[in-house]
Design an enzyme around this catalytic site. Structure first.
Site, PDB file in Angstrom:
ATOM      1  N   ARG A 177     -16.592 -14.623  13.391  1.00  0.00           N
ATOM      2  CA  ARG A 177     -17.630 -13.607  13.573  1.00  0.00           C
ATOM      3  C   ARG A 177     -17.044 -12.344  14.191  1.00  0.00           C
ATOM      4  O   ARG A 177     -17.533 -11.238  13.954  1.00  0.00           O
ATOM      5  CB  ARG A 177     -18.771 -14.144  14.448  1.00  0.00           C
ATOM      6  CG  ARG A 177     -19.843 -13.085  14.760  1.00  0.00           C
ATOM      7  CD  ARG A 177     -21.086 -13.684  15.400  1.00  0.00           C
ATOM      8  NE  ARG A 177     -20.809 -14.440  16.586  1.00  0.00           N
ATOM      9  CZ  ARG A 177     -20.593 -13.910  17.800  1.00  0.00           C
ATOM     10  NH1 ARG A 177     -20.611 -12.606  17.965  1.00  0.00           N
ATOM     11  NH2 ARG A 177     -20.358 -14.695  18.837  1.00  0.00           N
TER      12      ARG A 177
ATOM     13  N   TYR B 142     -32.299   4.236  -0.683  1.00  0.00           N
ATOM     14  CA  TYR B 142     -32.591   2.839  -1.004  1.00  0.00           C
ATOM     15  C   TYR B 142     -33.864   2.393  -0.292  1.00  0.00           C
ATOM     16  O   TYR B 142     -34.013   2.604   0.913  1.00  0.00           O
ATOM     17  CB  TYR B 142     -31.404   1.981  -0.595  1.00  0.00           C
ATOM     18  CG  TYR B 142     -31.533   0.510  -0.898  1.00  0.00           C
ATOM     19  CD1 TYR B 142     -31.930   0.075  -2.165  1.00  0.00           C
ATOM     20  CD2 TYR B 142     -31.248  -0.449   0.069  1.00  0.00           C
ATOM     21  CE1 TYR B 142     -32.039  -1.274  -2.449  1.00  0.00           C
ATOM     22  CE2 TYR B 142     -31.350  -1.800  -0.204  1.00  0.00           C
ATOM     23  CZ  TYR B 142     -31.750  -2.207  -1.462  1.00  0.00           C
ATOM     24  OH  TYR B 142     -31.858  -3.544  -1.750  1.00  0.00           O
TER      25      TYR B 142
ATOM     26  N   ASP C  48     -24.388   7.166   2.981  1.00  0.00           N
ATOM     27  CA  ASP C  48     -24.355   6.011   2.093  1.00  0.00           C
ATOM     28  C   ASP C  48     -23.666   6.460   0.808  1.00  0.00           C
ATOM     29  O   ASP C  48     -24.227   7.230   0.025  1.00  0.00           O
ATOM     30  CB  ASP C  48     -25.775   5.512   1.807  1.00  0.00           C
ATOM     31  CG  ASP C  48     -25.797   4.252   0.946  1.00  0.00           C
ATOM     32  OD1 ASP C  48     -24.804   3.985   0.240  1.00  0.00           O
ATOM     33  OD2 ASP C  48     -26.818   3.543   0.963  1.00  0.00           O
TER      34      ASP C  48
ATOM     35  N   LYS D 286     -22.218  -3.512  -4.932  1.00  0.00           N
ATOM     36  CA  LYS D 286     -22.277  -2.611  -6.082  1.00  0.00           C
ATOM     37  C   LYS D 286     -20.881  -2.281  -6.625  1.00  0.00           C
ATOM     38  O   LYS D 286     -20.140  -3.187  -6.980  1.00  0.00           O
ATOM     39  CB  LYS D 286     -23.051  -1.349  -5.692  1.00  0.00           C
ATOM     40  CG  LYS D 286     -24.342  -1.604  -4.924  1.00  0.00           C
ATOM     41  CD  LYS D 286     -25.313  -2.534  -5.645  1.00  0.00           C
ATOM     42  CE  LYS D 286     -26.718  -2.548  -5.069  1.00  0.00           C
ATOM     43  NZ  LYS D 286     -26.861  -3.110  -3.719  1.00  0.00           N
TER      44      LYS D 286
END
Length: 415
Positions: free
Chosen positions: A68, A121, A193, A218
Site C-alpha cells: 500500500r 467526467y 486531467d 483509457k
C-alpha cells in the site's frame, strides 16, 4: 533489484525521443537480467533486521515495507508515466476517480474554493457536489475554455483550478498557459486531467500546470483490461504530501494492474498516431454526412478552439462527439445499429466504442448541469479505435442508413 535512479535521471535529461521513452521509461536493471519489470505480487516485504525495519519506517533508508505504501512493480509504472509527462514523480491509484479524490483530498480543506471545468467526467462533478461539499469545500463550475470566465470565478479562498482539456464529452479545449497564469497570480494550484490526450499529445506541465492526472484505464493502458489512475507532480515536497494522502486513503493500484499499464505504455506512441489519423478521417466523413447536425473534433477547422489546439496539442486525439438529426431517438437507433463499434462506456482502447453521455457517463450530473456544460441529450461520443479506418466508416455508414430509414418510416406513419 539494483538501484538505478541516477541512470533514470540521465534518461530524463537526455534528448531521447518520446517514442523511445515509451518503450524504455521506468525500467531498471533487474535481478536475473529480466528485460520486463517483474510482478512483485506481495503484500509485504521482509526486513534484513529490526534495525533495518526501523530505519525504513523512519525514512532513514530507502526500500519497501508494504505494497500500500510502495511496490517495485507499481513504482516502475509510476516512474514511466512521470518521465513521459515531464514530471518529478507519480502516484499509482486504484482508479481514475481514486486519483481525482486523492488530488482534492490533498489540496483542499474546509472553507476552500475550487474552480472546475463544466465539461468534465461526470463522477468528478458528482464527488465535488456531494462528498467534498459535505466537507465544506465550495465549487464553481466554469467553462474553462473561456479565460475571462475563469478569471472572474477566482475568489480569495480559491485553492484549486481543475481543468479537463479537451473536456469530456464536449471536447472543449482550455488554454492551459493562461489558466496557469491566472491561478498562480492568485496562489492557486492548477490540476489537469490529461486523460483524453495522454502525454503523447499534450504535456500540461509545459504550459504551467502543477499537477497532472489520468485515468490509466483509457489511452495509457489502451486495452480495456485495467482499472487504474495516476497523479503526476512536479517536486518532492508535493510528492510526499500526496503520497501521505494516498497511503492514508488507501486507493492504491495493485502490482498486476501496474504491470499491465506499463506494458500498454510501450505502444502508446504508435496507438495515438493511429487514433489521431483515423479520428480525423472519421470526423471529416461525419461532417459531410447529411443527417449529422454537427461534429466536434479538435482537428476540424470548425472546432471553436482549433487554433489553440494547434498550439497545445501534438495531435488531435481519438475522441469525436456529434449529434444525429432526430435527437435522442435517432442516436439510439444509431448506437443499436453499429456492428463493429461497440456500445460501451470508457474510451482509449484499441477497439472503437460508442455511447450516449446524457443517459450513461454523465447521467449522474443531472440535466441542468449537463445543459450548463453543453451536453445535449442527442450528443453521441465515439472513441475511435485502431481498427482499419475504412471498416469503422463503413460500420457508421450502414448504421446511419438505418437511422435514415427509421426516420423515413416514422415520417410516413405520421402522414
Amino acid at each position: 533489484m539494483k538501484t538505478t535512479s541516477g541512470e533514470r535521471n540521465m534518461q530524463k535529461n537526455s534528448k531521447t525521443s518520446f517514442d523511445t521513452k515509451c518503450v524504455h521509461s521506468g525500467i531498471d536493471e533487474y535481478e536475473f537480467g529480466a528485460v520486463v519489470p517483474p510482478i512483485y505480487q506481495t503484500s509485504t516485504f521482509k526486513f534484513k533486521s529490526a534495525q533495518h525495519g526501523a530505519a525504513l519506517f523512519a525514512g532513514e533508508e530507502k526500500g519497501y515495507i508494504y505494497t500500500r505504501m510502495s511496490n517495485p512493480t507499481v513504482e516502475a509504472m509510476e516512474n514511466s508515466i512521470a518521465e513521459l509527462e515531464g514530471g518529478h514523480k507519480a502516484l499509482g491509484c486504484a482508479s481514475g476517480m481514486a486519483a481525482v479524490s486523492t488530488a482534492f483530498g490533498a489540496l483542499t480543506s474546509s472553507g476552500d474554493h475550487v474552480i472546475c471545468s463544466t465539461a468534465v467526467y461526470g463522477p468528478t462533478t458528482t464527488i465535488l457536489n456531494t462528498i467534498f461539499k459535505r466537507y465544506g469545500v465550495e465549487v464553481s463550475f466554469v467553462d474553462t475554455s473561456n479565460n475571462e470566465a475563469v478569471k472572474n470565478a477566482v475568489k480569495k479562498n480559491t485553492k484549486v483550478i481543475y481543468v479537463e482539456t479537451p473536456g469530456n464529452p464536449t471536447l472543449a479545449v482550455s488554454d492551459l498557459k493562461t489558466i496557469s497564469e491566472i491561478a498562480h497570480k492568485n496562489n492557486a494550484v492548477v490540476v489537469v486531467d490529461n486523460t483524453f490526450m495522454s502525454p503523447a499529445l499534450q504535456r500540461p506541465f509545459e504550459f504551467g500546470a502543477d499537477v497532472v492526472l489520468h485515468s490509466l484505464t483509457k489511452f495509457l493502458n489502451g486495452h480495456a483490461d485495467v482499472i487504474g489512475g495516476v497523479i503526476v507532480v512536479k517536486d518532492e515536497e508535493t510528492y510526499k504530501h500526496f503520497r501521505k494522502t494516498l497511503n492514508q486513503l488507501g486507493g492504491v493500484i495493485d502490482p498486476f494492474n501496474s504491470f499491465l499499464v506499463h506494458r500498454g505504455i510501450k505502444t502508446l506512441s504508435l496507438r495515438m498516431d493511429r487514433h489521431c489519423e483515423s479520428a480525423m478521417k472519421i470526423a471529416e466523413y461525419l461532417e459531410k454526412h447529411p443527417i449529422i447536425k454537427w461534429v466536434c473534433y479538435p482537428g476540424l477547422k470548425s472546432h471553436p478552439q482549433y487554433e489553440l489546439g494547434l498550439q497545445q496539442h501534438k495531435g488531435h486525439g481519438g475522441m469525436i462527439t456529434f449529434e444525429v438529426a432526430g435527437g435522442i431517438e435517432a442516436g439510439r437507433v444509431l448506437m443499436n445499429s453499429v456492428k463493429l463499434c461497440q456500445l460501451a462506456v470508457s474510451l482509449g482502447g484499441v477497439e472503437s466504442l460508442i455511447q450516449h453521455p446524457a443517459s450513461m457517463t454523465h447521467y449522474s450530473m443531472g440535466k441542468e448541469a449537463r445543459e450548463a456544460a453543453s451536453i445535449s441529450d442527442g450528443l453521441v461520443r465515439l472513441s475511435v479505435g485502431i481498427e482499419n479506418v475504412d471498416d469503422i466508416i463503413a460500420d457508421l455508414d450502414q448504421a446511419l442508413n438505418k437511422v435514415k430509414e427509421a426516420s423515413t418510416i416514422s415520417n410516413e406513419q405520421s402522414v
